[in-house]
Scaffold this active site. Structure first.
Site, PDB file in Angstrom:
ATOM      1  N   HIS A   1      -9.462   0.980  -5.555  1.00 40.54           N
ATOM      2  CA  HIS A   1     -10.565   0.224  -5.040  1.00 40.54           C
ATOM      3  C   HIS A   1     -11.842   0.687  -5.425  1.00 40.54           C
ATOM      4  CE1 HIS A   1      -7.794  -1.802  -2.011  1.00 40.54           C
ATOM      5  NE2 HIS A   1      -7.399  -0.598  -1.603  1.00 40.54           N
TER       6      HIS A   1
ATOM      7  N   CYS B   1       0.950  -1.178   0.051  1.00 40.92           N
ATOM      8  CA  CYS B   1       0.086   0.037   0.074  1.00 40.92           C
ATOM      9  C   CYS B   1       0.853   1.121   0.142  1.00 40.92           C
ATOM     10  CB  CYS B   1      -0.773   0.074   1.110  1.00 40.92           C
ATOM     11  SG  CYS B   1      -1.768  -1.438   1.223  1.00 40.92           S
TER      12      CYS B   1
END
Lengths: 136, 134
Positions: A41, A33
């Site tokens: 997303h 991340c």
């Protein structure tokens, strides 16, 4: 007391990075991340409000008004955005799912006209979600 | 700020519902098809909810990598693709989804120090789910 939940979807990109950490710490804490180019997303947002049923309308809340507020306050700001760079809350705050739920709560809590905000649920994926109830 | 984080994991296992304390007739009457001596299987979904203060440095209630690695090691490695009746954990109790849910709660409760375990929700099928909060 009746609870009503309205869903919405938005798609956005983000990455996790704390400028106070060294590059090694950032990578160790945030893993994949931490990629500075971001990743995305399809988020699902569930807004749950609560209140007494109005005897005249039979409603807890005017769904049209709730939908408009969610659209204006959340979707216009976050849908198809790079959260770290385009959403003011996340310029200095990491856009984790936890912080996204808190930010959405703060955007909505004073904008609801009749019902009271009960819960913000944000799904980052179908297998990961965060609930925020406005608790300090 | 306090937030609740939920994570879902999938595993598959077989079981047979049969109690040594009951006669064959009672077992059949109580468990029906689930008493088939050859067992049967499910795709279980375990949904864990943990809570805590959102860490200002990380923006997280807890690091997901810590939760994932614990669940992989202590839950999935233990139960995935196993016959539950053959496991030590079910030597003395019937592997109903109620008991499995409680066992998963106890495992996570004693081995995950990074956030407060709120509850375990275990889906046996899309139609059946069980929750245990201690």
């Amino acid at each position: 007391m009746v609870y009503l939940t309205r869903k919405a979807e938005f798609s956005a990109s983000h990455y996790y990075h704390n400028p106070e950490f060294t590059p090694e710490q950032n990578l160790s804490v945030f893993g994949k991340c931490n990629n500075p180019n971001g990743h995305g997303h399809n988020y699902t947002l569930e807004v749950t409000v609560k209140g007494e049923v109005d005897p005249r309308s039979g409603f807890v809340v005017d769904l049209k008004q709730l939908k408009e507020v969610m659209h204006r306050e959340v979707l216009e700001a976050m849908d198809h955005r790079f959260l770290n760079k385009e959403v003011p809350e996340f310029i200095h705050c990491i856009p984790t799912t936890e912080n996204i739920a808190i930010a959405i709560w703060q955007r909505l809590v004073s904008k609801l006209e009749t019902a009271k905000l009960h819960r913000i649920r944000v799904y980052e994926t179908p297998d990961l979600f965060v609930d925020f109830y406005g608790e300090p | 700020m306090k937030a609740h984080l939920s994570r879902r994991y999938l595993f598959s296992a077989s079981h047979r519902l049969h109690s040594e304390a009951m006669s064959p007739q009672e077992n059949q009457a109580t468990y029906g098809k689930c008493n088939n001596p050859y067992g049967h299987g499910h795709n279980y979904v375990v949904e864990l909810t943990v809570s805590g203060q959102v860490d200002e440095k990380t923006g997280m209630v807890c690091n997901l990598a810590d939760l994932d690695s614990l669940i992989e090691r202590e839950v999935l490695a233990r139960f995935d693709h196993k016959n539950l009746n053959t496991l030590q954990e079910f030597a003395r109790e019937v592997p109903t989804t109620e008991n499995l849910c409680i066992q998963i709660y106890e495992i996570v409760h004693r081995s995950f120090p990074h956030a407060h375990l709120e509850r375990v929700r275990l889906e046996e099928t899309m139609m059946n789910s069980f929750e245990y909060a201690g």
